[in-house]
Design a protein around this motif. Structure first.
Motif, PDB file in Angstrom:
ATOM      1  N   ASN A 113      20.495  50.523  38.361  1.00 29.08           N
ATOM      2  CA  ASN A 113      19.074  50.335  38.046  1.00 29.08           C
ATOM      3  C   ASN A 113      18.632  51.197  36.868  1.00 29.08           C
ATOM      4  O   ASN A 113      17.862  50.750  36.013  1.00 29.08           O
ATOM      5  CB  ASN A 113      18.227  50.661  39.282  1.00 29.08           C
ATOM      6  N   ILE A 114      19.133  52.422  36.819  1.00 23.03           N
ATOM      7  CA  ILE A 114      18.793  53.303  35.701  1.00 23.03           C
ATOM      8  C   ILE A 114      19.365  52.742  34.405  1.00 23.03           C
ATOM      9  O   ILE A 114      18.706  52.721  33.363  1.00 23.03           O
ATOM     10  CB  ILE A 114      19.311  54.734  35.959  1.00 23.03           C
ATOM     11  N   MET A 115      20.604  52.255  34.475  1.00 26.55           N
ATOM     12  CA  MET A 115      21.228  51.669  33.298  1.00 26.55           C
ATOM     13  C   MET A 115      20.462  50.418  32.853  1.00 26.55           C
ATOM     14  O   MET A 115      20.270  50.191  31.652  1.00 26.55           O
ATOM     15  CB  MET A 115      22.684  51.307  33.607  1.00 26.55           C
ATOM     16  N   LYS A 116      20.009  49.623  33.810  1.00 23.85           N
ATOM     17  CA  LYS A 116      19.234  48.417  33.488  1.00 23.85           C
ATOM     18  C   LYS A 116      17.934  48.790  32.779  1.00 23.85           C
ATOM     19  O   LYS A 116      17.599  48.209  31.729  1.00 23.85           O
ATOM     20  CB  LYS A 116      18.932  47.666  34.786  1.00 23.85           C
ATOM     21  N   ALA A 117      17.199  49.743  33.328  1.00 26.08           N
ATOM     22  CA  ALA A 117      15.941  50.166  32.723  1.00 26.08           C
ATOM     23  C   ALA A 117      16.161  50.755  31.332  1.00 26.08           C
ATOM     24  O   ALA A 117      15.396  50.488  30.399  1.00 26.08           O
ATOM     25  CB  ALA A 117      15.237  51.177  33.620  1.00 26.08           C
ATOM     26  N   PHE A 118      17.218  51.549  31.196  1.00 22.92           N
ATOM     27  CA  PHE A 118      17.525  52.173  29.909  1.00 22.92           C
ATOM     28  C   PHE A 118      17.883  51.112  28.865  1.00 22.92           C
ATOM     29  O   PHE A 118      17.439  51.179  27.708  1.00 22.92           O
ATOM     30  CB  PHE A 118      18.677  53.160  30.070  1.00 22.92           C
ATOM     31  N   SER A 119      18.658  50.108  29.255  1.00 26.28           N
ATOM     32  CA  SER A 119      19.047  49.034  28.337  1.00 26.28           C
ATOM     33  C   SER A 119      17.834  48.214  27.904  1.00 26.28           C
ATOM     34  O   SER A 119      17.720  47.823  26.737  1.00 26.28           O
ATOM     35  CB  SER A 119      20.083  48.126  29.001  1.00 26.28           C
ATOM     36  N   LEU A 120      16.931  47.956  28.843  1.00 28.63           N
ATOM     37  CA  LEU A 120      15.710  47.223  28.497  1.00 28.63           C
ATOM     38  C   LEU A 120      14.865  48.006  27.490  1.00 28.63           C
ATOM     39  O   LEU A 120      14.313  47.434  26.543  1.00 28.63           O
ATOM     40  CB  LEU A 120      14.890  46.943  29.764  1.00 28.63           C
ATOM     41  N   ALA A 121      14.774  49.318  27.701  1.00 28.82           N
ATOM     42  CA  ALA A 121      14.002  50.151  26.781  1.00 28.82           C
ATOM     43  C   ALA A 121      14.614  50.135  25.385  1.00 28.82           C
ATOM     44  O   ALA A 121      13.894  50.090  24.375  1.00 28.82           O
ATOM     45  CB  ALA A 121      13.918  51.582  27.310  1.00 28.82           C
ATOM     46  N   ARG A 122      15.922  50.159  25.307  1.00 31.13           N
ATOM     47  CA  ARG A 122      16.597  50.104  24.002  1.00 31.13           C
ATOM     48  C   ARG A 122      16.332  48.768  23.320  1.00 31.13           C
ATOM     49  O   ARG A 122      16.150  48.700  22.105  1.00 31.13           O
ATOM     50  CB  ARG A 122      18.100  50.323  24.169  1.00 31.13           C
ATOM     51  N   TYR A 123      16.327  47.699  24.093  1.00 26.10           N
ATOM     52  CA  TYR A 123      16.033  46.369  23.544  1.00 26.10           C
ATOM     53  C   TYR A 123      14.625  46.344  22.939  1.00 26.10           C
ATOM     54  O   TYR A 123      14.416  45.860  21.824  1.00 26.10           O
ATOM     55  CB  TYR A 123      16.161  45.325  24.651  1.00 26.10           C
TER      56      TYR A 123
END
Length: 251
Positions: A113-123
């Motif tokens: 979940n943390i990786m998902k949120a972090f990836s979305l923020a980078r996008y």
């Protein structure tokens, strides 16, 4: 299981996060959803955005994790991904857990979940960076500078400070036509957002000087191009097609 049915907005998702703690919900049995898809044997809780609850969550995130992590959370929620609410919720829960209270909110990227949120923020951050480069203002007859955008992410909140800092003495408006949101900056004052059904899409009446400069700019871009070095693939990488309909030089 408890399912909080949220609107696709930061205010609604933050309100749902606050309610989950206020009602002592178990994180493993709590789900934040942005759609109406039914989940068997789950308790549905409709979420109405609450400004006070939103502000409390904002203050908690800033106090515990700092401005940078708070901004990362906001950027993740600006994306169009349907799973962003749950990813951010579980990220916040993990961060507020006393066992993981030290360090930054996004330190543990092995958590899905943390990786998902972090990836979305980078996008979102990449698109915000593109917009800062590709936004084109046009001068209207009344002297206001106007720009139209249509990004995938709800990025107007992130780009308005950038242009307000660079154009402090100008009256300008940035219009997100996909969401019907206006970013309004009165000269020498604070910018604000304007939206709602009562707001009509603007009709552009460009000033005479603006039309002349646009023609000169197009001619300049055409003149400096070197036919033998034309590379359409590289051009698409540097200036993606979806931004070009809003750029004068490609008009």
């Amino acid at each position: 299981m408890t399912v909080y049915r949220c609107e696709d907005s930061l205010e609604s998702i933050f309100t749902a996060i606050y309610l989950s703690y206020e009602e002592n919900r178990e994180a493993k049995d709590t789900f934040l959803s942005l759609n109406e898809d039914p989940i068997l044997f789950a308790e549905d809780v409709p979420v109405k955005p609450d400004q006070e609850k939103t502000l409390k969550v904002m203050r908690t995130l800033k106090r515990r994790f700092g401005e940078e992590d708070y901004l990362t959370v906001c950027m993740a929620l600006a994306t169009p991904d349907e799973d962003k609410a749950q990813a951010v919720y579980r990220t916040v829960v993990r961060g507020l857990d006393e066992r993981y209270a030290r360090g930054h909110l996004f330190d543990n990227l092995t958590d899905d979940n943390i990786m998902k949120a972090f990836s979305l923020a980078r996008y979102a951050d990449r698109e915000i960076g593109h917009l800062k480069q590709f936004v084109r203002f046009q001068e209207l007859e009344n002297g206001v500078l106007f720009s139209r955008i249509g990004p995938k992410c709800n990025a107007i909140t992130f780009i308005m400070p950038h242009f307000a800092d660079r154009l402090p003495i100008e009256n300008f408006v940035i219009y997100d036509e996909k969401r019907g949101i206006f970013g309004v900056h009165p000269a020498g004052k604070q910018w604000y957002l304007l939206s709602g059904e009562e707001v009509e899409e603007p009709r552009l009446n460009l000033s005479k000087e603006e039309k002349q400069y646009q023609e000169l700019f197009r001619h300049f871009c055409k003149t400096i191009a070197i036919k033998e070095r034309r590379n359409l693939k590289l051009q698409r990488n540097m200036a993606p097609l979806r931004f070009r309909e809003y750029m004068v030089e490609f008009g």
